[in-house]
Write a protein that holds these residues in place. Sequence first.
Motif, short mmCIF file in Angstrom:
data_model
loop_
_atom_site.label_atom_id
_atom_site.label_comp_id
_atom_site.label_asym_id
_atom_site.label_seq_id
_atom_site.Cartn_x
_atom_site.Cartn_y
_atom_site.Cartn_z
N ASP A 1 53.66 -0.14 24.09
CA ASP A 1 54.82 -1.44 23.01
C ASP A 1 54.56 -2.84 24.43
O ASP A 1 54.52 -3.07 25.57
N SER B 1 51.92 -3.24 14.56
CA SER B 1 52.82 -3.07 13.65
C SER B 1 54.20 -4.00 14.72
O SER B 1 53.58 -3.26 15.76
N THR B 2 54.85 -4.61 13.81
CA THR B 2 56.10 -5.42 14.41
C THR B 2 57.43 -4.95 13.78
O THR B 2 56.89 -4.29 13.36
N SER B 3 57.95 -5.16 14.73
CA SER B 3 59.36 -5.59 14.62
C SER B 3 60.52 -5.85 15.42
O SER B 3 60.07 -6.47 16.30
N ILE C 1 55.96 -5.42 18.97
CA ILE C 1 54.55 -4.86 19.04
C ILE C 1 54.70 -3.77 19.41
O ILE C 1 54.06 -3.47 20.69
N SER C 2 53.77 -2.72 18.52
CA SER C 2 53.89 -1.35 19.27
C SER C 2 51.81 -1.83 19.17
O SER C 2 50.66 -0.71 18.12
#
Length: 118
Positions: free
Chosen positions: A33, A58-60, A51-52
Motif C-alpha cells: 500500500d 484500487s484506491t480509497s 492506493i493498494s
Amino acid sequence: QVQLVESGGGLVQAGGSLRLSCAASGSIFNIHDMNWYRQAPGKQRELVASISIEFGGSTSYADSVKGRFTISGDNDKNTVYLQMNNLKPEDTAVYYCNFFKRFAYDYWGQGTQVTVAS
C-alpha cells in the motif's frame, strides 16, 4: 536504508490546489500500500487516501476528501502523488506519506505542511 521524501506542500487560498509528491530513496520492493495521512494540530493522525498496489491499484479515500483529492502511484519509480483540489481551511495539516508491506516494512516520510487560508 529507505527514506521517503515529500514535496509540494505550502500555503494556498481556499478553493485552490496543491499536488504532493513522495519518492522513496533506496531499495524497496513489492509495496502493498501507498498511503497519505495527515495530522492537524491537536488531532490524531488520519488516513486520507490509499492506493493498494497489492490489489491492482484500487484506491480509497476519507469521506472528507472524496471528490476533491486523487491519489496515484508509480510503483516502478516508488513514487506516490496526492492531487488536492478545492482545498478547504480544514484540510490544513501536516501530510505524511507511508509505504507499507505487511510483515515486512512500514516507512514514513518526514511530513509536509499544507496550509489553506480562508
